[in-house]
Design an enzyme around this catalytic site. Structure first.
Site, PDB file in Angstrom:
ATOM      1  N   CYS A  10       0.778  -1.110   0.116  1.00  0.00           N
ATOM      2  CA  CYS A  10      -0.059   0.047   0.038  1.00  0.00           C
ATOM      3  C   CYS A  10       0.826   1.314   0.049  1.00  0.00           C
ATOM      4  CB  CYS A  10      -0.918  -0.218   1.141  1.00  0.00           C
ATOM      5  SG  CYS A  10      -2.376   1.145   0.794  1.00  0.00           S
ATOM      6  N   HIS A  55      -3.805  -5.234   0.814  1.00  0.00           N
ATOM      7  CA  HIS A  55      -3.133  -5.775   1.958  1.00  0.00           C
ATOM      8  C   HIS A  55      -3.234  -7.254   2.538  1.00  0.00           C
ATOM      9  CE1 HIS A  55      -2.731  -1.872   4.263  1.00  0.00           C
ATOM     10  NE2 HIS A  55      -3.545  -1.396   3.327  1.00  0.00           N
ATOM     11  N   GLU A  88      -1.701  -8.916   4.441  1.00  0.00           N
ATOM     12  CA  GLU A  88      -1.728  -9.319   6.002  1.00  0.00           C
ATOM     13  C   GLU A  88      -3.037  -9.427   6.512  1.00  0.00           C
ATOM     14  OE1 GLU A  88      -1.166  -4.870   5.939  1.00  0.00           O
ATOM     15  OE2 GLU A  88      -0.922  -6.373   4.487  1.00  0.00           O
ATOM     16  N   GLY A  95      -6.108 -13.406  33.824  1.00  0.00           N
ATOM     17  CA  GLY A  95      -6.019 -13.448  32.474  1.00  0.00           C
ATOM     18  C   GLY A  95      -4.973 -14.174  32.011  1.00  0.00           C
ATOM     19  N   ASP A  99      -2.787 -13.264  29.488  1.00  0.00           N
ATOM     20  CA  ASP A  99      -1.382 -12.434  29.182  1.00  0.00           C
ATOM     21  C   ASP A  99      -0.689 -12.222  30.593  1.00  0.00           C
ATOM     22  OD1 ASP A  99      -2.415 -12.109  26.635  1.00  0.00           O
ATOM     23  OD2 ASP A  99      -3.397 -10.259  26.935  1.00  0.00           O
TER      24      ASP A  99
END
Length: 521
Positions: free
Chosen positions: A81, A171, A173, A227, A229
């Site tokens: 892009c 894009h 991705e 959690g 993370d």
């Protein structure tokens, strides 16, 4: 690090981190750096190839220029892009504003090339892609040829085969581009020749060494929420520095049902991690009283966490670091990527909610990992799979799942409703025997501070409403609402209305991301 590497120069696209995720899925190590990374640092990094990301700006803006010396390094370069426009502009081509913005689905007709050979969708020589651009390349640089076009973008793909420079206006991705992963793999593995040697066991070794070097003999405090993370961050840091880590589990009154017992059982009793349990519900509720703005709530919760940590820090002689389970999606949604050029959406409690006068230095060992990588890391560290694959839970807890003012009454109602929803998701399977909890990426209940009229028995009720939210996503950057069976939704609704006194209506959220975010606040 001896393994092959790809360098991604970030011009500020909201989805730049997805490029890194796709490269890592190919088991190739990559790093994302600001577009203005000095050329000598790029040379020292010694990448096998460079990817130039998209971005919201124009190539004619002087503030958004990379060092053009990258085109003299003799390595393959892929421009996506804005990255394609930057490549064309600085190699002698022309870029001009398009007559119309191209946003969304497009079909690119391709010409056989090293990048596209053998890659196509349903019809020969076509790719179903996702566009998001206004400017476009209008004249090729010398040595380039067109390898893909659309009706509104005659130069949608270009290549200089001799120098192995490639530009694509769409894009690859994002998941909307069907063959995006194949195109990126072609560039990374075949054109750049990078060897797929990056794995989680390798990452653990490097991360442990980095933490030890960064922290030294200092003590570290980590806020353990239960959690995924924070749990994985705790396990990784504990692997690195052992008893130098003290986890502070703060019960702010905004946790899931029975969260406190689960956290203490897992970390303090089973894993041998030092955990301090702080009951701070009254402190948090007092500060949140009367506050309705979600940004203010996030910042208050972040500030109160720091106050709690400051109090605990005084008890630890060498405490210098505050560890957090910040991951890539947290950073990008706060426009906190290393370029700081992305357009802000909202602050995240791990990024924008921390006061500037924080007394502790910040340790974020998961900052460059995506959610799926964090889970993979957790399993590699020996955490139970059922914990690691638990749905994400925000640091502010139910504080951002209660719309408007946070009250203890609301939190108690929401906890019960949310637990019923999760129970039913775990207990209901599809035709293949997979639970709907595992089929969805994130599911939760949201408390709406409005009342609706209902009828129970012979009486009229006037009680609160909860919304159910369930999404399916591979990266948490974009998401689709989960098409749960009506029978499942019906059971959840009936149970909540009958078992949770104070709720008489249940609704289901069918919004995707974008335009909505996954959390309501």
């Amino acid at each position: 690090m001896t393994q092959d590497k790809i360098l991604i120069l970030d011009f500020g696209s909201q989805v730049t981190q997805l490029i890194a995720r796709r490269v890592r899925e190919a088991h190739v190590y990559c790093e994302l750096h600001s577009f203005d990374m000095p050329l000598d640092e790029i040379k020292a990094f010694n990448p096998k190839g460079i990817i130039l990301s998209g971005g919201p700006n124009s190539v004619y803006e002087s503030d958004y220029q990379a060092d053009t010396g990258i085109f003299d390094l003799g390595i393959p370069i892929l421009g996506i892009c804005y990255g394609m426009q930057f490549m064309a502009h600085h190699l002698g081509g022309e870029v001009q504003p398009g007559n119309q913005r191209e946003f969304g689905y497009a079909q690119v007709k391709t010409i056989d090339s090293e990048l596209t050979r053998g890659i196509q969708d349903d019809t020969p020589n076509t790719l179903d892609v996702w566009m998001s651009h206004g400017d476009k390349v209008s004249k090729l640089p010398t040595g380039f040829t067109v390898i893909g076009d659309t009706p509104s973008c005659p130069i949608a793909m270009m290549e200089n085969a001799e120098k192995q420079f490639y530009g694509i206006q769409f894009h690859p991705e994002v998941t909307h581009t069907k063959q995006g992963r194949a195109l990126l793999n072609r560039f990374v593995l075949d054109i750049c020749g990078a060897q797929p040697g990056w794995t989680m066991p390798n990452y653990i070794e490097e991360a442990v060494a980095k933490i030890r070097e960064q922290v030294g003999s200092d003590e570290v405090i980590l806020g353990l929420s239960g959690g995924v993370d924070s749990s994985v961050a705790a396990a990784l840091i504990h692997r690195a520095i052992g008893d130098q880590l003290t986890c502070v589990f703060v019960d702010h009154g905004l946790l899931r049902l029975n969260e406190g017992k689960m956290v203490m059982d897992m970390f303090a009793r089973n894993l041998g991690v030092k955990v301090i349990h702080v009951d701070a519900e009254g402190q948090f509720m007092a500060k949140l009283a009367g506050v309705t703005d979600p940004e203010k709530k996030r910042k208050i919760i972040g500030a109160e966490f720091i106050e709690v940590f400051d109090a605990e820090e005084k008890k630890l002689t060498n405490a210098k670091w505050l560890a957090q389970g910040t991951i890539y999606p947290d950073v990008i949604e706060s426009a906190g990527a290393k370029t700081k050029k992305a357009h802000a959406i909202k602050s995240h409690h791990n990024v924008g909610g921390l006061p500037e006068n924080m007394k502790l230095k910040l340790l974020e060992p998961l900052r460059d990992l995506f959610k799926d990588e964090v889970r993979e890391l957790g399993v590699a560290l020996g955490l139970p799979r059922e914990m690691v694959y638990r749905h994400p839970f925000p640091g502010p807890g139910l504080g951002v799942r209660i719309l408007g003012e946070v009250k203890k009454e609301y939190a108690d109602l929401l906890r019960q409703a949310d637990d019923i929803f999760i129970q039913e998701l775990r207990n209901t399977t599809d035709e293949n025997g997979t639970s709907w909890y595992d089929l969805t990426s994130q599911a939760f209940a949201v408390f709406l501070p409005v009342k609706s009229v209902g009828v129970m028995g012979d009486g009229r009720t006037y009680d609160y409403v909860v919304a159910l939210r369930a999404v399916i996503t591979s990266d948490f950057m974009t998401a689709h609402w989960a098409e749960l069976p009506y029978s499942l939704l019906g059971r959840v609704s009936n149970r909540i209305i009958n078992e949770v006194k104070g709720i008489n209506r249940v609704v289901y959220d069918v919004s995707g991301k974008p335009p909505a975010t996954i959390e309501w606040e």
